[in-house]
Enzyme design. Structure first.
Site, PDB file in Angstrom:
ATOM      1  N   HIS A 139       0.842  -1.196   0.000  1.00 14.63           N
ATOM      2  CA  HIS A 139       0.000   0.000   0.000  1.00 14.63           C
ATOM      3  C   HIS A 139       0.877   1.244   0.000  1.00 14.63           C
ATOM      4  CE1 HIS A 139      -3.066   2.743   2.209  1.00 14.63           C
ATOM      5  NE2 HIS A 139      -3.117   2.931   0.903  1.00 14.63           N
ATOM      6  N   GLU A 151       2.916   0.487   3.334  1.00 14.61           N
ATOM      7  CA  GLU A 151       2.411  -0.552   4.229  1.00 14.61           C
ATOM      8  C   GLU A 151       2.586  -1.901   3.533  1.00 14.61           C
ATOM      9  OE1 GLU A 151      -1.117   0.892   7.070  1.00 14.61           O
ATOM     10  OE2 GLU A 151      -1.678   0.937   4.960  1.00 14.61           O
ATOM     11  N   ASN A 189      -5.507   3.715   6.859  1.00 16.09           N
ATOM     12  CA  ASN A 189      -6.897   4.109   6.631  1.00 16.09           C
ATOM     13  C   ASN A 189      -7.823   3.767   7.787  1.00 16.09           C
ATOM     14  OD1 ASN A 189      -6.865   5.470   4.113  1.00 16.09           O
ATOM     15  ND2 ASN A 189      -6.407   3.526   3.127  1.00 16.09           N
TER      16      ASN A 189
END
Length: 296
Positions: A139, A151, A189
């Site tokens: 990510h 990530e 997130n």
């Protein structure tokens, strides 16, 4: 690893392709739409010119970076020689499962399959393949060439060898990889989206206006960008998709997207990409609004 395939020529895809190419990898950028590919190359060229203007890149290095990228509209042409495939398509589970089923059939046996998903289960994506041990999450943050964090998300079956290889590869890109386990929203997130959703809730309840909310968070919390401006930058449709994934995954009302966000996306107000979100990004307003936000 030498040959990298990036699927999706949108904002994240072209940024990932740019980053790998500038680090010396041979990159195949794949998208079904030739216009999207052409736009991606133009975006990468513009971003390289900005780096040159700051004195951090030479014209020769720019030329080498662009020469490292080849575009394809057919995955069958790009996948057979790949060492790593990074999927950066829309945040849609059905689409990602379809892509991973396809690349599993086309890619060499030793190829690692990575997804840039910002919230969807790596384990679920890996289950669409016959090589779940070689499926992993990468990510990247937007804008990819600038942001350092990646990530690295392990699915239930991701092997230690796959994780270690991708972790070290991320370092060669000049990134800071961070190990994350496979839960909805991961870390970035899971923390960011509830904040954005609460900012929308604050607007929805009439507590303050768009610019006032962003100003409080920028000046009061030292955030470089207010949450509503950031939502526009990410894409309101993407924010909605991530919140829905977390709400479905945790069954917790705190992740339920605010009705205002839902309505804006249904109305086509998706932020920067559509020209309007919480701010107006039309050509007549763009310079005025952006300069005003950054001068505050």
């Amino acid at each position: 690893m030498k040959n990298i395939v990036v699927i999706g020529a949108g904002t994240m895809g072209n940024g990932i392709a740019h980053t790998f190419a500038q680090s010396g990898f041979a990159v195949s950028l794949v998208d079904v739409n030739q216009n999207s590919l052409d736009k991606a190359i133009q975006t990468i060229t513009t971003n390289l010119d900005r780096i040159i203007a700051k004195g951090n890149l030479t014209e020769e290095e720019k030329a080498k970076t662009l020469a490292n990228i080849t575009t394809f509209t057919d995955l069958k042409e790009a996948a057979p020689n790949s060492d790593l495939i990074v999927e950066a398509a829309t945040e849609n589970l059905d689409l990602k499962l379809k892509i991973f089923t396809q690349i599993d059939e086309l890619a060499p046996e030793n190829c690692i399959l990575a997804t840039n998903t910002s919230s969807i289960s790596i384990t679920q994506i890996a289950a669409a393949t016959k090589r779940p041990e070689k499926v992993i999450g990468m990510h990247f943050m937007n804008p990819v060439p600038i942001m350092k964090l990646v990530e690295i998300i392990k699915g239930y079956s991701t092997s230690k060898e796959t994780f270690d290889e991708i972790f070290e590869l991320s370092k060669t890109l000049g990134k800071v990889p961070t190990e994350v386990n496979d839960y909805p929203g991961f870390v970035a997130n899971r923390i960011l989206m509830p904040m954005i959703n609460e900012a929308i809730e604050t607007l929805y309840n009439g507590v303050a206006g768009v610019e006032e909310i962003d100003t409080v968070m920028k000046l009061g919390m030292a955030h470089p960008m207010g949450p509503l401006q950031l939502a526009d930058f990410i894409g309101l449709d993407v924010c909605l998709a991530i919140l829905n994934v977390m709400y479905d995954g945790f069954k917790n009302p705190k992740y339920a997207p605010n009705p205002l966000l839902v309505n804006m996306v249904m109305a086509g107000k998706k932020g920067v990409k559509s020209g309007e979100g919480f701010y107006d990004y039309s050509e007549s307003k763009k310079a005025e609004k952006v300069s005003k936000m950054f001068l505050k």
